[in-house]
Write an enzyme that holds these catalytic residues in place. Sequence first.
Site, PDB file in Angstrom:
ATOM      1  N   ARG A  45      14.958  84.758   8.967  1.00  0.00           N
ATOM      2  CA  ARG A  45      14.954  83.314   9.198  1.00  0.00           C
ATOM      3  C   ARG A  45      15.369  82.644   7.893  1.00  0.00           C
ATOM      4  NH1 ARG A  45      15.396  84.165  13.798  1.00  0.00           N
ATOM      5  NH2 ARG A  45      13.996  83.609  15.510  1.00  0.00           N
TER       6      ARG A  45
ATOM      7  N   GLU B 141      19.333  75.118   9.704  1.00  0.00           N
ATOM      8  CA  GLU B 141      20.362  75.336  10.725  1.00  0.00           C
ATOM      9  C   GLU B 141      20.436  74.175  11.717  1.00  0.00           C
ATOM     10  OE1 GLU B 141      19.595  80.070  11.029  1.00  0.00           O
ATOM     11  OE2 GLU B 141      20.101  79.069  12.890  1.00  0.00           O
TER      12      GLU B 141
ATOM     13  N   HIS C 243      24.369  82.634  12.764  1.00  0.00           N
ATOM     14  CA  HIS C 243      23.189  83.159  13.487  1.00  0.00           C
ATOM     15  C   HIS C 243      23.606  83.953  14.731  1.00  0.00           C
ATOM     16  CE1 HIS C 243      18.599  82.421  14.104  1.00  0.00           C
ATOM     17  NE2 HIS C 243      18.969  83.640  14.521  1.00  0.00           N
TER      18      HIS C 243
HETATM   19  C1  DGY Z   1      15.666  86.146  17.322  1.00  0.00           C
HETATM   20  O1  DGY Z   1      15.548  86.605  18.453  1.00  0.00           O
HETATM   21  O2  DGY Z   1      14.697  85.760  16.684  1.00  0.00           O
HETATM   22  C2  DGY Z   1      17.041  86.113  16.766  1.00  0.00           C
HETATM   23  O3  DGY Z   1      17.118  85.374  15.611  1.00  0.00           O
HETATM   24  C3  DGY Z   1      18.007  85.622  17.836  1.00  0.00           C
HETATM   25  O4  DGY Z   1      19.305  85.875  17.454  1.00  0.00           O
END
Ligand code: DGY
Length: 333
Positions: free
Chosen positions: A240, A269, A287
């Site tokens: 993240r 983002e 992403h």
């Molecule tokens: C998630 O599932 O947390 C991913 O970041 C999606 O791409």
Amino acid sequence: MSKRWNVYVTRMLPQPAIDLLKEYCDVEINPDDQVLSHEELLTKVKGRDAVLCLLTDTIDDEVFAAAGSQCKLFANYAVGFNNVDVEAATKRGVMISNTPDVLTDATADLAWTLLFSVARRVVESDKYLRDGKFQGWGPMLLLGRDITGKTLGVIGTGRIGGNFAKKAKGFEMKILYNDVTPNPQFEAETGGVYVDKETLLKTADFISVHVPLLPSTRHLISTNEFKLMKPTAILINTSRGPVVDEKALVYALQTNEIWGAGLDVFENEPAVEPRLLECENAVLLPHVASATIDTRTNMGLIAVRNILAAMQGAVPPTLVNIEVLRAKESNKA
Ligand code: DGY
């Protein structure tokens, strides 16, 4: 036979998941391929039995209140659920599910894609060629960094961190790892050696972050961490965005405190720190770690199976807040 649930889906998903959901539920889908505003979300969730939401939707107490007390489940289409106020959901008796496992390989694969792209300057080389600059082989042309036999530093050894590290075998890499506690399963599967964060940062050639976003992991990699890294180090983040302090990263990249970075996630983002866009030693992706046809389809199917299980009164297979069931049990008693 349980009553058909009324389900809202906040954005179009792969068709097999929608088809399965429509077989058993009355479904409304956001017709626009874009994120709903918070106001739109509040209106749309009203009166639903379940909502299939995305990591780009902020699911807070206001959303649960707007949905109403009949709403049983928010099925989050992601493994990470930092976009959901799980505590508020639990207090209101709302179940939250996620989509683990099915995206582990795709996400780990993309972390490797970033690692290779940065180390071997793939994006820069492609641009160089397309810009018409390629005049023939050159001994000093676009030199990158070796991968085989180097030291890999893995921070966070959950499903994705473990899978990523296992894939290092073919490259004969030495693996160092750090997590809140040592992880014997990770060690057995990868040959990884547990070290403190400082040792990992000082020693690793490649540092890949695989932690959930929690108050304790926000800016886990910031100014002090970059100072510890080797000038040849490469940082990879597919977890993240806020786990890495983007301003500190820009400084580290601009001053060659580190060699490069590969990022699939960003602090704010979809906004990206503008100075990061100018760093040629960074590879930046929108992403897309789980963005393969099979993975996104399977994520959809898992989200739907959670809804169908809840509709039949069963425990959703990937329920995040199991406490919600305990609370219900103790209310019954
Ligand atoms: C998630 O599932 O947390 C991913 O970041 C999606 O791409």
